[in-house]
Design an enzyme around this catalytic site. Sequence first.
Site, short mmCIF file in Angstrom:
data_model
loop_
_atom_site.label_atom_id
_atom_site.label_comp_id
_atom_site.label_asym_id
_atom_site.label_seq_id
_atom_site.Cartn_x
_atom_site.Cartn_y
_atom_site.Cartn_z
N ASN A 10 0.48 3.11 -12.48
CA ASN A 10 -0.90 2.90 -12.08
C ASN A 10 -1.54 4.29 -11.95
OD1 ASN A 10 -3.28 2.34 -10.75
ND2 ASN A 10 -2.31 1.67 -8.83
N TRP A 11 -2.38 4.62 -12.90
CA TRP A 11 -2.94 5.98 -12.90
C TRP A 11 -4.12 6.11 -11.95
CZ3 TRP A 11 -2.96 7.20 -18.94
CH2 TRP A 11 -1.62 7.23 -19.38
N LYS A 12 -4.56 5.01 -11.37
CA LYS A 12 -5.69 5.03 -10.42
C LYS A 12 -6.88 5.77 -11.04
CE LYS A 12 -2.37 4.57 -6.73
NZ LYS A 12 -2.03 4.75 -5.32
N HIS A 96 -4.35 -4.64 -5.52
CA HIS A 96 -3.79 -3.37 -5.03
C HIS A 96 -4.35 -3.08 -3.63
CE1 HIS A 96 -2.98 0.89 -4.59
NE2 HIS A 96 -1.99 0.68 -5.45
N GLU A 98 -5.51 -0.56 -2.36
CA GLU A 98 -6.79 0.18 -2.34
C GLU A 98 -7.96 -0.76 -2.61
OE1 GLU A 98 -5.37 3.20 -5.04
OE2 GLU A 98 -3.99 3.80 -3.45
N GLU A 168 4.18 -3.54 -2.16
CA GLU A 168 3.84 -2.14 -1.92
C GLU A 168 3.44 -1.97 -0.46
OE1 GLU A 168 2.53 -0.09 -5.76
OE2 GLU A 168 0.78 -1.15 -5.03
N GLY A 174 1.40 6.72 -1.72
CA GLY A 174 0.81 8.06 -1.77
C GLY A 174 1.15 8.94 -0.59
N SER A 214 5.52 5.56 -3.30
CA SER A 214 6.25 6.84 -3.38
C SER A 214 7.57 6.72 -4.16
CB SER A 214 6.46 7.42 -1.98
OG SER A 214 5.21 7.68 -1.36
N GLY A 235 2.56 5.12 -8.69
CA GLY A 235 1.26 5.78 -8.68
C GLY A 235 1.40 7.25 -9.07
N GLY A 236 1.49 8.11 -8.06
CA GLY A 236 1.48 9.56 -8.29
C GLY A 236 2.47 10.03 -9.34
P1 PGA Z 1 2.39 5.99 -5.17
O1 PGA Z 1 1.38 4.76 -5.44
O2 PGA Z 1 3.52 5.85 -6.15
O3 PGA Z 1 1.55 7.22 -5.43
O4 PGA Z 1 2.84 5.90 -3.76
C1 PGA Z 1 1.87 3.47 -5.73
C2 PGA Z 1 0.72 2.55 -5.98
O5 PGA Z 1 -0.32 2.71 -5.33
O6 PGA Z 1 0.80 1.65 -6.83
#
Ligand code: PGA
Length: 252
Positions: A10-12, A96, A98, A168, A174, A214, A235-236
């Site tokens: 997920n590149w956000k 998600h 967010e 998640e 993050g 993470s 994500g990251g």
């Molecule tokens: P993260 O994000 O790997 O940066 O913790 C995961 C996500 O939000 O899907």
Amino acid sequence: MSRRPLVAGNWKLNHLIGASIETASSVKGLLTAPSALDIVVCPVFTALQSVAETLQGSPIEVGGQNCYVKESGAFTGEVSPQMLLDAGCAWVIIGHSERRHIFGETDTLLNEKLKFARSAGLKVMFCIGETLEEREAGKMNDVLSRQVSKGLEGIDPGQFDGIAIAYEPVWAIGTGVTATPQQAQDAHAFVRGLLNSQLGGTIADTVRIQYGGSVKPDNAAELMRNPDVDGFLVGGAALKADSFAAIVNAAI
Ligand code: PGA
């Protein structure tokens, strides 16, 4: 029960078109056995078509990070599942944390999104997870139960072949604080139990449950050893081709 692993990046809100193409094409070259699992990258909307073209003919699929509940119309700023398909997507992320926490998306809206995306033909990664406050107050199971029961309410059983659940924990997203393998396994087993009681054994046994929060190349293999962890939503660590590819390679 062996389930085919599913690892998605997920590149956000990151990477312009050029960097998206570069990342996608580098990932392609770094995978050791891409046909052993399902791999998805989810760029920003503006890069979807370019990334889909870059990945054409490769086993890596493309997904959107969100979609709306209408095909078209006066809904400024939204994108429909049909438009994601048109841009080359096979998947979409729905729910998600967010979207839930920053944009106020409710269980009811997410349920509508899930149904609409599936009926349009997109596969869905449906995200759930508790906040730190909820976990510390002992409400984790209640929160997950609510997110699963409301989120999956009224979905035709035949649609579950195109649904994965991403667990998640919000406190792990993050933050660099990954759930321990035991915490992940406990939550995944609990969610699978919910699927079993709400939807029956076949769906519970076959739906993939990804862990997200993470995930890094150095913790992926250990998390993956859990019987109920079927892959990752990253994500990251998905923003760089080498770390994402290392996670994919560790998930086989
Ligand atoms: P993260 O994000 O790997 O940066 O913790 C995961 C996500 O939000 O899907």
